[in-house]
Write a protein that holds these residues in place. Structure first.
Motif, PDB file in Angstrom:
ATOM      1  N   THR A  21      25.109  36.215  43.456  1.00  0.00           N
ATOM      2  CA  THR A  21      25.458  36.890  44.698  1.00  0.00           C
ATOM      3  C   THR A  21      25.710  38.361  44.386  1.00  0.00           C
ATOM      4  O   THR A  21      26.389  38.684  43.417  1.00  0.00           O
ATOM      5  N   VAL A  22      25.134  39.247  45.199  1.00  0.00           N
ATOM      6  CA  VAL A  22      25.296  40.683  44.990  1.00  0.00           C
ATOM      7  C   VAL A  22      25.980  41.283  46.210  1.00  0.00           C
ATOM      8  O   VAL A  22      25.551  41.053  47.341  1.00  0.00           O
ATOM      9  N   LYS A  23      27.080  42.027  45.966  1.00  0.00           N
ATOM     10  CA  LYS A  23      27.840  42.653  47.048  1.00  0.00           C
ATOM     11  C   LYS A  23      28.001  44.137  46.750  1.00  0.00           C
ATOM     12  O   LYS A  23      28.305  44.511  45.612  1.00  0.00           O
ATOM     13  N   PRO A  24      27.832  44.999  47.757  1.00  0.00           N
ATOM     14  CA  PRO A  24      28.054  46.425  47.518  1.00  0.00           C
ATOM     15  C   PRO A  24      29.540  46.700  47.300  1.00  0.00           C
ATOM     16  O   PRO A  24      30.399  46.078  47.918  1.00  0.00           O
ATOM     17  N   VAL A  25      29.834  47.620  46.377  1.00  0.00           N
ATOM     18  CA  VAL A  25      31.213  48.049  46.127  1.00  0.00           C
ATOM     19  C   VAL A  25      31.243  49.564  46.015  1.00  0.00           C
ATOM     20  O   VAL A  25      30.224  50.210  45.759  1.00  0.00           O
ATOM     21  N   ARG A  26      32.425  50.099  46.216  1.00  0.00           N
ATOM     22  CA  ARG A  26      32.634  51.530  46.047  1.00  0.00           C
ATOM     23  C   ARG A  26      33.759  51.689  45.044  1.00  0.00           C
ATOM     24  O   ARG A  26      34.788  51.005  45.137  1.00  0.00           O
ATOM     25  N   ILE A  27      33.564  52.566  44.074  1.00  0.00           N
ATOM     26  CA  ILE A  27      34.616  52.835  43.107  1.00  0.00           C
ATOM     27  C   ILE A  27      35.566  53.837  43.751  1.00  0.00           C
ATOM     28  O   ILE A  27      35.182  54.961  44.062  1.00  0.00           O
ATOM     29  N   ILE A  28      36.801  53.420  43.961  1.00  0.00           N
ATOM     30  CA  ILE A  28      37.816  54.245  44.604  1.00  0.00           C
ATOM     31  C   ILE A  28      38.509  55.138  43.572  1.00  0.00           C
ATOM     32  O   ILE A  28      38.777  56.298  43.823  1.00  0.00           O
ATOM     33  N   TRP A  29      38.811  54.578  42.410  1.00  0.00           N
ATOM     34  CA  TRP A  29      39.467  55.357  41.358  1.00  0.00           C
ATOM     35  C   TRP A  29      39.114  54.806  39.988  1.00  0.00           C
ATOM     36  O   TRP A  29      38.698  53.652  39.849  1.00  0.00           O
ATOM     37  N   THR A  30      39.246  55.650  38.991  1.00  0.00           N
ATOM     38  CA  THR A  30      39.072  55.249  37.592  1.00  0.00           C
ATOM     39  C   THR A  30      40.228  55.828  36.792  1.00  0.00           C
ATOM     40  O   THR A  30      40.801  56.853  37.155  1.00  0.00           O
ATOM     41  N   LYS A  31      40.581  55.160  35.715  1.00  0.00           N
ATOM     42  CA  LYS A  31      41.615  55.665  34.810  1.00  0.00           C
ATOM     43  C   LYS A  31      41.240  55.255  33.390  1.00  0.00           C
ATOM     44  O   LYS A  31      41.160  54.062  33.086  1.00  0.00           O
ATOM     45  N   LYS A  32      40.987  56.250  32.551  1.00  0.00           N
ATOM     46  CA  LYS A  32      40.664  55.978  31.154  1.00  0.00           C
ATOM     47  C   LYS A  32      41.962  55.615  30.443  1.00  0.00           C
ATOM     48  O   LYS A  32      42.917  56.398  30.434  1.00  0.00           O
ATOM     49  N   ILE A  33      42.022  54.409  29.863  1.00  0.00           N
ATOM     50  CA  ILE A  33      43.253  53.971  29.213  1.00  0.00           C
ATOM     51  C   ILE A  33      43.146  53.967  27.693  1.00  0.00           C
ATOM     52  O   ILE A  33      44.158  53.885  27.016  1.00  0.00           O
ATOM     53  N   ALA A  34      41.940  54.037  27.187  1.00  0.00           N
ATOM     54  CA  ALA A  34      41.706  54.127  25.747  1.00  0.00           C
ATOM     55  C   ALA A  34      40.263  54.596  25.573  1.00  0.00           C
ATOM     56  O   ALA A  34      39.485  54.622  26.525  1.00  0.00           O
ATOM     57  N   GLU A  35      39.926  54.975  24.355  1.00  0.00           N
ATOM     58  CA  GLU A  35      38.543  55.374  24.116  1.00  0.00           C
ATOM     59  C   GLU A  35      37.634  54.196  24.450  1.00  0.00           C
ATOM     60  O   GLU A  35      37.854  53.084  23.972  1.00  0.00           O
ATOM     61  N   TYR A  36      36.683  54.440  25.335  1.00  0.00           N
ATOM     62  CA  TYR A  36      35.704  53.440  25.788  1.00  0.00           C
ATOM     63  C   TYR A  36      36.291  52.352  26.693  1.00  0.00           C
ATOM     64  O   TYR A  36      35.649  51.336  26.925  1.00  0.00           O
ATOM     65  N   VAL A  37      37.518  52.516  27.194  1.00  0.00           N
ATOM     66  CA  VAL A  37      38.115  51.531  28.102  1.00  0.00           C
ATOM     67  C   VAL A  37      38.558  52.252  29.380  1.00  0.00           C
ATOM     68  O   VAL A  37      39.374  53.162  29.322  1.00  0.00           O
ATOM     69  N   THR A  38      37.999  51.819  30.522  1.00  0.00           N
ATOM     70  CA  THR A  38      38.299  52.444  31.805  1.00  0.00           C
ATOM     71  C   THR A  38      38.710  51.387  32.819  1.00  0.00           C
ATOM     72  O   THR A  38      37.997  50.391  32.993  1.00  0.00           O
ATOM     73  N   MET A  39      39.848  51.594  33.457  1.00  0.00           N
ATOM     74  CA  MET A  39      40.261  50.734  34.565  1.00  0.00           C
ATOM     75  C   MET A  39      39.559  51.233  35.821  1.00  0.00           C
ATOM     76  O   MET A  39      39.362  52.427  35.994  1.00  0.00           O
ATOM     77  N   LEU A  40      39.194  50.280  36.701  1.00  0.00           N
ATOM     78  CA  LEU A  40      38.465  50.606  37.926  1.00  0.00           C
ATOM     79  C   LEU A  40      39.188  50.037  39.134  1.00  0.00           C
ATOM     80  O   LEU A  40      39.660  48.905  39.110  1.00  0.00           O
ATOM     81  N   GLY A  41      39.235  50.816  40.188  1.00  0.00           N
ATOM     82  CA  GLY A  41      39.685  50.324  41.486  1.00  0.00           C
ATOM     83  C   GLY A  41      38.464  50.257  42.385  1.00  0.00           C
ATOM     84  O   GLY A  41      37.806  51.285  42.615  1.00  0.00           O
ATOM     85  N   LEU A  42      38.115  49.078  42.841  1.00  0.00           N
ATOM     86  CA  LEU A  42      36.896  48.864  43.627  1.00  0.00           C
ATOM     87  C   LEU A  42      37.225  48.395  45.034  1.00  0.00           C
ATOM     88  O   LEU A  42      38.187  47.652  45.243  1.00  0.00           O
ATOM     89  N   GLU A  43      36.405  48.818  45.969  1.00  0.00           N
ATOM     90  CA  GLU A  43      36.513  48.372  47.358  1.00  0.00           C
ATOM     91  C   GLU A  43      35.218  47.664  47.719  1.00  0.00           C
ATOM     92  O   GLU A  43      34.132  48.224  47.513  1.00  0.00           O
ATOM     93  N   LEU A  44      35.331  46.449  48.237  1.00  0.00           N
ATOM     94  CA  LEU A  44      34.135  45.719  48.672  1.00  0.00           C
ATOM     95  C   LEU A  44      33.563  46.368  49.918  1.00  0.00           C
ATOM     96  O   LEU A  44      34.297  46.705  50.841  1.00  0.00           O
ATOM     97  N   GLY A  45      32.247  46.518  49.938  1.00  0.00           N
ATOM     98  CA  GLY A  45      31.558  47.050  51.106  1.00  0.00           C
ATOM     99  C   GLY A  45      31.072  45.925  51.988  1.00  0.00           C
ATOM    100  O   GLY A  45      31.175  44.745  51.639  1.00  0.00           O
ATOM    101  N   ALA A  46      30.527  46.275  53.114  1.00  0.00           N
ATOM    102  CA  ALA A  46      29.946  45.272  54.011  1.00  0.00           C
ATOM    103  C   ALA A  46      28.620  44.803  53.419  1.00  0.00           C
ATOM    104  O   ALA A  46      27.878  45.577  52.844  1.00  0.00           O
ATOM    105  N   GLY A  47      28.349  43.533  53.553  1.00  0.00           N
ATOM    106  CA  GLY A  47      27.070  43.047  53.070  1.00  0.00           C
ATOM    107  C   GLY A  47      27.094  41.721  52.459  1.00  0.00           C
ATOM    108  O   GLY A  47      27.880  41.003  52.172  1.00  0.00           O
TER     109      GLY A  47
END
Length: 93
Positions: A67-93
């Protein structure tokens, strides 16, 4: 963290999914991310990798059942080298 955010129920997930990134030329790449939790505000995820995410790309979440759903990345936060936290919002679809 605000009281409003604390009051939202969260469902711990901790599962691997695909994040499809599509650039303006239509080229796609699939990146593995781990979903941390799902709440009324969206989805929290973690990306581990050297290639930075291009914020101007379109993003889609691909579940294990394809199943494929559109998302939008709302925010990112780099917490370590090569590690990024993501805040995602589901889109319609």
């Amino acid at each position: 963290m605000t009281e409003e955010r604390r009051e939202k129920e969260r469902e711990a997930s901790f599962r691997m999914v695909g994040l499809i990134a599509r650039d303006r030329a239509g080229n796609e790449r699939e990146i593995s991310i781990m979903l941390r939790d799902i709440s009324g505000n969206g989805i929290g995820g973690v990306y581990v990798g050297e290639d930075p995410l291009q914020m101007e790309d379109e993003f889609f979440l691909k579940e294990a059942d394809d199943t494929v759903k559109p998302v939008r990345i709302i925010w990112t936060k780099k917490i370590a080298e090569y590690v990024t936290m993501l805040g995602l919002e589901l889109g319609a679809g």
